[in-house]
Write a protein that holds these residues in place. Structure first.
Motif, short mmCIF file in Angstrom:
data_model
loop_
_atom_site.label_atom_id
_atom_site.label_comp_id
_atom_site.label_asym_id
_atom_site.label_seq_id
_atom_site.Cartn_x
_atom_site.Cartn_y
_atom_site.Cartn_z
N PHE A 287 14.97 -19.12 -50.56
CA PHE A 287 14.01 -18.03 -50.40
C PHE A 287 14.63 -16.63 -50.52
O PHE A 287 13.90 -15.65 -50.58
CB PHE A 287 13.30 -18.15 -49.06
CG PHE A 287 12.40 -19.36 -48.97
CD1 PHE A 287 11.16 -19.37 -49.59
CD2 PHE A 287 12.81 -20.48 -48.29
CE1 PHE A 287 10.34 -20.48 -49.50
CE2 PHE A 287 11.99 -21.61 -48.19
CZ PHE A 287 10.76 -21.60 -48.81
N TYR A 288 15.97 -16.54 -50.53
CA TYR A 288 16.56 -15.20 -50.58
C TYR A 288 17.67 -15.08 -51.62
O TYR A 288 17.55 -14.31 -52.59
CB TYR A 288 17.10 -14.80 -49.19
CG TYR A 288 17.73 -13.44 -49.18
CD1 TYR A 288 16.96 -12.29 -49.27
CD2 TYR A 288 19.12 -13.31 -49.07
CE1 TYR A 288 17.53 -11.03 -49.28
CE2 TYR A 288 19.71 -12.05 -49.07
CZ TYR A 288 18.91 -10.93 -49.17
OH TYR A 288 19.49 -9.70 -49.19
N VAL A 289 18.75 -15.86 -51.46
CA VAL A 289 19.91 -15.68 -52.33
C VAL A 289 19.59 -15.99 -53.78
O VAL A 289 19.97 -15.25 -54.70
CB VAL A 289 21.09 -16.55 -51.82
CG1 VAL A 289 22.29 -16.41 -52.75
CG2 VAL A 289 21.46 -16.15 -50.40
N SER A 290 18.88 -17.10 -54.02
CA SER A 290 18.57 -17.49 -55.41
C SER A 290 17.61 -16.53 -56.09
O SER A 290 17.53 -16.50 -57.32
CB SER A 290 18.00 -18.91 -55.43
OG SER A 290 16.79 -18.97 -54.68
N LYS A 291 16.84 -15.77 -55.33
CA LYS A 291 15.90 -14.83 -55.91
C LYS A 291 16.52 -13.46 -56.21
O LYS A 291 15.84 -12.58 -56.75
CB LYS A 291 14.69 -14.64 -54.97
CG LYS A 291 13.84 -15.89 -54.83
CD LYS A 291 12.63 -15.62 -53.97
CE LYS A 291 11.74 -16.87 -53.87
NZ LYS A 291 10.53 -16.63 -53.06
N LEU A 292 17.78 -13.29 -55.84
CA LEU A 292 18.46 -12.04 -56.15
C LEU A 292 18.78 -12.00 -57.63
O LEU A 292 19.44 -12.90 -58.17
CB LEU A 292 19.73 -11.90 -55.32
CG LEU A 292 19.55 -11.77 -53.80
CD1 LEU A 292 20.90 -11.72 -53.10
CD2 LEU A 292 18.74 -10.53 -53.46
N LYS A 293 18.31 -10.98 -58.32
CA LYS A 293 18.54 -10.86 -59.75
C LYS A 293 19.80 -10.06 -60.01
O LYS A 293 20.12 -9.12 -59.27
CB LYS A 293 17.34 -10.16 -60.41
CG LYS A 293 16.04 -10.94 -60.30
CD LYS A 293 14.92 -10.18 -60.98
CE LYS A 293 13.60 -10.97 -60.86
NZ LYS A 293 12.48 -10.24 -61.53
N PRO A 294 20.56 -10.41 -61.03
CA PRO A 294 21.75 -9.62 -61.38
C PRO A 294 21.36 -8.21 -61.80
O PRO A 294 20.28 -7.97 -62.35
CB PRO A 294 22.37 -10.40 -62.54
CG PRO A 294 21.25 -11.20 -63.12
CD PRO A 294 20.34 -11.53 -61.98
N GLU A 295 22.23 -7.28 -61.54
CA GLU A 295 21.98 -5.88 -61.82
C GLU A 295 22.06 -5.62 -63.32
O GLU A 295 23.04 -5.99 -63.99
CB GLU A 295 23.00 -5.01 -61.08
CG GLU A 295 22.73 -3.53 -61.14
CD GLU A 295 23.76 -2.74 -60.37
OE1 GLU A 295 23.43 -1.69 -59.81
OE2 GLU A 295 24.93 -3.21 -60.33
N THR A 296 21.04 -4.98 -63.85
CA THR A 296 21.03 -4.64 -65.28
C THR A 296 21.86 -3.38 -65.52
O THR A 296 22.24 -2.66 -64.57
CB THR A 296 19.60 -4.42 -65.76
OG1 THR A 296 19.03 -3.32 -65.02
CG2 THR A 296 18.76 -5.67 -65.54
N ASP A 297 22.12 -3.09 -66.80
CA ASP A 297 22.89 -1.89 -67.14
C ASP A 297 22.15 -0.63 -66.73
O ASP A 297 22.77 0.33 -66.25
CB ASP A 297 23.15 -1.88 -68.65
CG ASP A 297 24.09 -3.00 -69.08
OD1 ASP A 297 24.80 -3.52 -68.19
OD2 ASP A 297 24.09 -3.36 -70.27
N GLU A 298 20.85 -0.62 -66.91
CA GLU A 298 20.08 0.57 -66.52
C GLU A 298 20.13 0.78 -65.01
O GLU A 298 20.30 1.92 -64.54
CB GLU A 298 18.64 0.40 -66.99
CG GLU A 298 17.77 1.62 -66.70
CD GLU A 298 16.35 1.44 -67.20
OE1 GLU A 298 15.52 2.34 -66.95
OE2 GLU A 298 16.06 0.39 -67.84
N GLU A 299 19.97 -0.30 -64.24
CA GLU A 299 20.05 -0.18 -62.78
C GLU A 299 21.46 0.23 -62.34
O GLU A 299 21.61 1.01 -61.38
CB GLU A 299 19.67 -1.51 -62.15
CG GLU A 299 18.20 -1.88 -62.32
CD GLU A 299 17.89 -3.25 -61.78
OE1 GLU A 299 16.70 -3.56 -61.63
OE2 GLU A 299 18.85 -4.01 -61.50
N ARG A 300 22.49 -0.28 -63.01
CA ARG A 300 23.86 0.10 -62.66
C ARG A 300 24.09 1.57 -62.92
O ARG A 300 24.71 2.27 -62.10
CB ARG A 300 24.84 -0.75 -63.47
CG ARG A 300 26.30 -0.42 -63.21
CD ARG A 300 27.21 -1.29 -64.03
NE ARG A 300 26.90 -1.20 -65.46
CZ ARG A 300 27.31 -0.18 -66.25
NH1 ARG A 300 28.03 0.80 -65.74
NH2 ARG A 300 26.98 -0.16 -67.53
#
Length: 396
Positions: A287-300
């Motif tokens: 419910f939490y860790v697996s739903k974390l999306k990797p940071e995109t270049d724009e977000e970085r």
């Protein structure tokens, strides 16, 4: 107001050398001072021999004869047997060891044959803290009192230090010889490097000694000053700090006796195990860790820009505060120069001297007895008759 007076005050406060100005001799003196702390190992060796071998140190007169009792060894034996059976007393023992060490150092200082190297007793400091003065009269020290015993002890200690340094020098020379033999053996073997790539580099290298060593000098100097203060506290040269360290450690040792350490450790470990190692951690993953999306270049890029803006704001705020501090310091300096003269010197509060000023053996000390004044003389003294007022700052 005079440069000569300022130089005298400055040398009295910080010494002959400017510790903030770069000097290779100052850096070397700091390194030599740090090397001198190796002598602490010899004190520790003597303390362990006295403690473990039940050597007497506490004098007691019985039937006109003086015997030395191994009080520290007896205390260590009793405490060790208690800790073996009741390990929950370890935190209390750690704080009690600090008080024990301070009192042991005080006893060692009090038994020094040199009268000028002794310190106040614990009872005298306690009286000064409670009532502001000591009931026992000051001692009358005669010239060369205890000089022979102090000279013998000092010569024995200097011989021990010299023997230790000589042994260390012999070990260093032996290690150098072994290193030279090893290098000769490696030279006979030859270079076995199979790298055939072209080597680059070399040339003249400029060594900016000041830029490289000045920060090191300031850092080592700060370390030396901290170690000096700790040494003065342990040796009871800063008597009030030593007193409160001893009292505080004893109070914490007594308070730790009533803390249920086993209960706290047991339930802390239970909470950690049951919260972090149970099967419900799978739910945290789902419910939490697996739903974390990797940071995109724009977000970085946005995050880095936001962090850069925050750092810029913090830097601007710090620069504004530093400018205010400099302005206030400049105003204070100008005001003091206008009122008291063009020179100013910060007087150190803590004792950070490398060497103690010990009187010479031919020195003497007699209690000062103030003469009784008549009622008329006392009234004139309280009225300030013939009193000379010197302009200046109240430092204490």
């Amino acid at each position: 107001k005079k440069g000569k007076d300022f130089r005298v005050v400055r040398q009295t406060c910080i010494g002959q050398c400017d510790v903030d100005k770069y000097s290779f001799n100052t850096l070397k003196s700091y390194i030599d001072e740090l090397r001198e702390y190796q002598n602490i190992l010899m004190y520790i060796e003597d303390a362990l021999y006295t403690l473990l071998l039940w050597r007497g140190h506490f004098p007691l007169k019985i039937a006109g004869k003086e015997i030395l009792l191994p009080i520290h060894s007896l205390n260590a034996f009793i405490l060790a047997t208690m800790l073996v059976e009741h390990p929950q007393y370890y935190p209390s023992f750690c704080f009690a060891s600090i008080s024990w060490l301070m009192l042991a150092v005080m006893g060692w200082r009090r038994n020094n044959p040199n009268e000028w190297s002794r310190c106040y007793s614990f009872a005298e400091i306690l009286e000064k803290v409670i009532i502001g003065k000591c009931s026992s009269p000051p001692r009358n020290i005669k010239p060369f009192e205890g000089f022979d015993a102090a000279k013998v002890a000092l010569e024995r200690w200097m011989k021990r230090v010299a023997d230790s340094e000589e042994a260390a020098q012999r070990a260093y020379i032996q290690a150098q010889k072994e290193e030279e033999e090893r290098l000769k053996e490696l030279e006979e073997i030859g270079n076995a490097d199979a790298d055939i790539s072209t080597k680059v580099g070399g040339g003249i290298s400029v060594d900016p000694m000041k830029a490289a060593l000045h920060p090191v000098q300031l850092l080592v100097g700060q370390i030396c000053r901290v170690l000096r203060f700790i040494k003065h506290v342990v040796n009871w040269d800063e008597a009030y700090f030593s007193f409160w360290v001893t009292i505080g450690s004893a109070f914490l040792a007594f308070a730790c006796l009533f803390v249920p350490w086993f209960f706290i450790i047991r339930w802390t470990m239970r909470c950690v195990v049951w919260l972090l190692f149970g099967p419900w951690m799978k739910l945290v993953d789902v419910f939490y860790v697996s739903k974390l999306k990797p940071e995109t270049d724009e977000e970085r890029i946005q995050r880095e820009e936001r962090e850069r803006q925050e750092r810029r704001m913090l830097t601007s705020k710090a620069a504004h505060e530093a400018r205010q501090v400099r302005e206030n310091a400049a105003k204070m300096r100008d005001m003091k120069q206008f009122m008291f003269g063009k020179f100013a010197m910060k007087v150190p509060i803590l004792k950070q001297d490398r060497y103690n000023d010990t009187p010479l053996p031919q020195s003497s000390a007699t209690p000062y007895e103030q003469k009784a004044l008549s009622l008329a003389a006392l009234a004139m003294q309280e009225a300030g008759y013939n009193r000379v007022r010197l302009p200046g700052q109240t430092l204490v």
